[in-house]
Design an enzyme around this catalytic site. Structure first.
Site: not given
Ligand code: UGA
Length: 444
Positions: A124, A161, A268, A271, A331
């Site tokens: 990125t 992740e 958190g 990303c 997560k």
């Molecule tokens: C995120 C993006 O979702 C991916 O598409 C992207 O490729 C990635 O970053 C990256 O840039 O490499 P990631 O950080 O692995 O992926 O995880 P997410 O599932 O997006 O969750 C991020 C945070 O948001 C976590 O702390 C999760 O608990 C929180 N979250 C997510 C919530 O609090 N509520 C939700 O409804 C969804």
């Protein structure tokens, strides 16, 4: 087609192994010799469901191996994906030093190579990086010209992740930013071969658009999370309101959609926080103040402390109390604690004078590296709850979802539960023990 992947973190390793599992010959390159050795033994240096089995299969078939040897990897492949990290600098902007270092060494070897080679930036990076810094360094080091001696693309990844393998096999879309037509067509061809009849929509566009699409995508998802957290904070003050029902109802509107509307203690990980900061710094550098992006971060920064406020509302002052923290990873289904809200919550609890005992199914070793011995580490969830005065659910692991009010009543000293991730049914918990949850208003 032979492929080399530079950077064997969760993005690069997952991508490389998935490509190899469908018959491509892949060389993984990383500067960390320990990591390379671990991978070549068939072990994954972090927790990512499904990746271990896939890696072992590709090693057995001789379709994947890891190395520190940049020289051989460049000479022995037709296409290079750069998947190194772009962490935050102190001012929030993206630190491009790893990208720079890979590009320089790849460029030098490209100079020795006969024939065309495609370089793809998958890290990125801020808009303008691939067509600017990356192209300039490659041309300088190789003494070849982009679009003639080598091709150049920017191809962002959208894997999460914890579900990185699944996301790599079934992405919603593929974005190809191309310097020239030949480069874009070459990369499109690779993806068509990889996905076959399940190829998702492919967007071919400029390098800068591809870079900005990645930031916009993460910023929008982070905005959804902060938005629902803001609604949760309002709902919490309204008798009989519940953000869970509100999220379900608004999510049924096709214009809104149901995903990323889980209210909780904030986002958190490696990303969202980093990419938001980088986009803000980038915009400010262009003399534009991005107000929505700043608000997304502002809401997120205070959200973890809601857990501590709710704990206080249930049991009063925390000084001398034993508080159990369930979940540390940012997560579920990962052992990653980078920018995890658990770390902020633990520090706030300690500041309040609480005795903190923590448990996570996968992230204990990584947490220990960050927190050291300021907290007590429990061997399992029961041990964590035993004798506690309050339990806070910080990460929504399946293991915690199975706990019933009776489990908390049986194990804890003075059972009180803060559901920071909305995994329990309030109807089942309320009335049996002191219970508070994010976005759950007081009972009438
Ligand atoms: C995120 C993006 O979702 C991916 O598409 C992207 O490729 C990635 O970053 C990256 O840039 O490499 P990631 O950080 O692995 O992926 O995880 P997410 O599932 O997006 O969750 C991020 C945070 O948001 C976590 O702390 C999760 O608990 C929180 N979250 C997510 C919530 O609090 N509520 C939700 O409804 C969804």
């Amino acid at each position: 087609m032979k492929i080399s992947i530079f950077g064997l973190g969760y993005v690069g390793l997952t991508f490389g192994v998935c490509l190899a599992s469908r018959g491509f010959e892949v060389i993984g390159v990383d500067v960390d010799i320990d990591k390379v050795n671990i991978i070549n033994r068939g072990e994954v240096p972090f927790y990512e469901p499904g990746l271990g089995e896939l890696l072992q299969g590709t090693l057995d078939k001789g379709l994947f191996y890891a190395t520190t040897d940049v020289h051989d990897a460049v000479l022995d492949s037709d296409i290079i994906f750069i998947c190194v990290g772009t962490p935050s600098l102190p001012d929030g902007s993206a630190d491009l030093r790893y990208v720079e270092s890979v590009v320089k060494s790849v460029g030098r070897i490209l100079g020795e190579k006969k024939g065309w080679h495609l370089i793809v930036v998958r890290s990125t990076v801020p808009p303008g990086t691939t067509g600017g810094l990356v192209k300039r360094l490659l041309e300088k080091e190789s003494r070849k010209r982009a679009g003639e001696g080598f091709g150049l693309c920017m191809n962002p990844e959208f894997t999460k992740e914890g579900s990185a393998v699944e996301d790599t096999f079934s992405p919603d879309r593929i974005v190809i930013g191309e310097f020239d037509e030949r480069s874009g067509a070459f990369l499109e061809n690779l993806y068509r071969e990889f996905h076959g009849t399940n190829t998702p929509p492919i967007i071919r566009t400029s390098l800068s658009n591809a870079e900005l699409i990645k930031y916009a995508s993460n910023a929008f998802l982070a905005m959804k999370v902060s938005f629902i957290n803001e609604i949760a904070n309002i709902a919490q003050r309204v008798p009989d309101a519940d953000v869970e029902t509100i999220a379900r109802a608004i999510g049924l509107d096709k214009r809104i959609g149901p995903l990323f509307l889980r209210a909780g203690l904030g986002f958190g990980g490696s990303c969202f926080p980093k990419d938001l900061r980088a986009l803000i710094r980038f915009s400010e550098g262009m003399q534009y103040k991005p107000r929505i992006l700043k608000a997304v971060i502002e809401v997120n920064e205070s959200q973890p402390y809601k857990a501590v406020e709710l704990a206080r509302s249930l049991i009063g002052q925390l000084r001398g109390k034993r508080v159990a923290v369930l979940g540390l990873a940012f997560k579920p289904n990962t052992d990653d604690v980078r920018e995890a809200v658990s770390l902020k919550i633990v520090k706030a609890l300690l500041n309040d004078g609480a005795h903190v005992v923590v448990y996570d199914p996968k992230a204990m070793p990584n947490t220990r590296k960050v927190l050291g011995d300021v907290v007590e580490y429990a061997g399992n969830v029961e041990e964590c709850l035993k004798g506690a005065d309050c339990a806070i659910v910080v990460t929504e692991w399946d293991e915690f979802k199975k706990l019933s009010p009776e489990d908390f009543l049986r194990l804890m000293h003075t059972p009180a539960v803060v559901d920071g991730r909305r995994i329990y049914d309030p109807k089942e918990f309320r009335g049996k023990l002191p219970f508070a949850a994010i976005g759950l208003g007081p009972a009438e």
